[in-house]
Design an enzyme around this catalytic site. Structure first.
Site, mmCIF file in Angstrom:
data_model
loop_
_atom_site.group_PDB
_atom_site.id
_atom_site.type_symbol
_atom_site.label_atom_id
_atom_site.label_comp_id
_atom_site.label_asym_id
_atom_site.label_seq_id
_atom_site.Cartn_x
_atom_site.Cartn_y
_atom_site.Cartn_z
ATOM 1 C CD GLU A 162 -2.666 1.218 2.606
ATOM 2 O OE1 GLU A 162 -3.091 0.105 2.987
ATOM 3 O OE2 GLU A 162 -2.935 2.284 3.194
ATOM 4 C CD GLU A 167 -3.268 7.524 5.223
ATOM 5 O OE1 GLU A 167 -4.283 6.936 5.629
ATOM 6 O OE2 GLU A 167 -2.111 7.232 5.567
#
Length: 412
Positions: A162, A167
């Site tokens: 990932e 974020e």
């Protein structure tokens, strides 16, 4: 660090099946007469009428909730929570509502939002991956732009890998995070760093460009062209690097969860993640390419030293990382995770060039022409071999463009 953002079991099974049954679409081959010309392999500017759903040839919409992170939202289908605004943006909206009696892991859902991905439609393997976005604000908000390995259905997470490009959690309005997750370094053990805006600015106040430059055994994160971290296998403590393979893209706006915490009385709804564009670009060689000039020699970082201020010189081509350059869609030319830079922001003839942290400044912008010039537009001068000297170690500089052989370069 970031928590893993996995699907609930029913969603995971559906996505895994789609991945197993789909043909991966890799980076498009550059069809250009000059090596090093940036090739666009994926692009969405979200043009279309207000209220329209996203382009289904590029994106699929995920539905359901997410017990793994204890997120609070239900991801809805169609254009209910992800729609174009008619002004060239995708708007992902989180609302405090439950119009269809959606059920979540914790009972009746309290919020709706949207999550979309390119699985089965587009995968990337290396290149410059970026999105220009304006994030929401408020406690419990968790917008993200990220990627998962296309072999998710075969090997599961975290073996799939990932890459979290961006974020943001609402209690950190001035900071975004970039993280990698893989076997032995997943969930709260993910490896990454944060980037904080100066002077207390909030990311929700305007659009920003979040990107990674991704090559074999290297991922470099930037915000608005400023690099803030690079990760390589050396960072993994002996664990496996699982990022030299195709990945698909994901955009979502979560509400609540282990990391951001739940919304509280201060959180105003609705909140929106506004996406101006998403693109993936690559040069002819995603691993970086040599730039060859006078006497067939290469643009070289002296002693392969990545320290700020290291001279950039002419040297026999040897294929090392010190001679592997990527020409970015943002106008930068990069090696060893840093940018080709005109020393001291100089514009005069004879201003030397060096390696430096990428800042987004005009002294790090370059235009590669079909005539094989590499021009710094701020100075309107060409990358030049000092005194037309082909000896190893000759310093490179900028100089008024003359068309001479010491100013001609082949990228790739």
């Amino acid at each position: 660090m970031a928590s893993p953002r996995l699907l609930r079991s029913c969603l995971f099974a559906a996505l895994s099946a789609a991945l197993v049954g789909s043909a991966a679409i890799g980076p498009a081959q550059a069809d250009a007469s000059d090596a090093g010309v940036t090739a666009v392999t994926f692009s969405d500017a979200f043009d279309g009428p207000a209220g329209a759903a996203v382009d289904s040839s590029k994106w699929q919409i995920e539905t359901g909730d997410n017990v793994n992170n204890h997120e609070r939202q239900y991801y809805t289908s169609g254009n209910n929570n992800a729609a174009l605004d008619g002004q060239g943006h995708l708007v992902i909206t989180a609302r405090r509502e439950n119009p269809a009696n959606y059920q979540c892991w914790y009972g009746t859902c309290q919020y709706t939002s949207a999550r979309l991905n390119t699985a089965g439609k587009f995968t990337a393997q290396y290149g410059h991956v970026e999105a220009r976005m304006k994030v929401p604000r408020g406690q419990g908000m968790w917008p993200a732009f990220w990627m998962l390995g296309n072999d998710l259905g075969q090997v599961g997470w975290p073996n799939s890998g990932e890459i979290d490009i961006m974020e943001n959690v609402g209690f950190e309005p001035s900071t975004v995070h970039g993280t990698i997750h893989g076997p032995g370094y997943s969930g709260s053990g993910g490896i990454g760093a944060g980037y904080t805006l100066p002077n207390g600015q909030a990311f929700a106040d305007g659009f920003h460009t979040f990107a990674v430059d991704w090559a074999p055994n290297s991922i470099t994160w930037s915000v608005d062209g400023t690099v803030y971290q690079t990760r390589t296998p050396a960072d993994l403590g002996g664990n496996a690097w699982v990022f030299n393979k195709p990945f698909f893209l994901i955009l979502n706006l979560a509400v609540g969860g282990y990391w951001p915490g739940d919304p509280d009385g201060s959180t105003v709804f609705p909140q929106q993640l506004v996406v101006d564009s998403v693109s993936v670009t690559t040069s002819d060689s995603p691993a970086g390419v040599p730039i060859k000039g006078l006497a067939g020699k290469c643009v070289d970082v002296a002693a392969a030293n990545s320290a700020n201020g290291t001279p950039v010189q002419l040297y026999d081509c040897n294929g090392t990382a010190a001679q592997q350059w990527s020409v970015g869609s943002d106008g930068t030319i990069r090696a060893l995770g840093k940018c080709l830079d005109v020393t001291g922001n100089g514009t005069a003839d004879g201003s030397t060039v060096q390696l430096w942290d990428c800042t987004g400044g005009p002294n790090q912008k370059w235009a590669v022409s079909a005539a094989h010039d590499i021009v710094n537009p701020q100075a309107d001068k060409c990358l030049d071999v000092t005194d037309n000297n082909a000896a190893n170690g000759t310093r490179l500089q900028i100089w008024t463009c003359t068309g001479g052989a010491n100013q001609k370069w082949t990228v790739g």
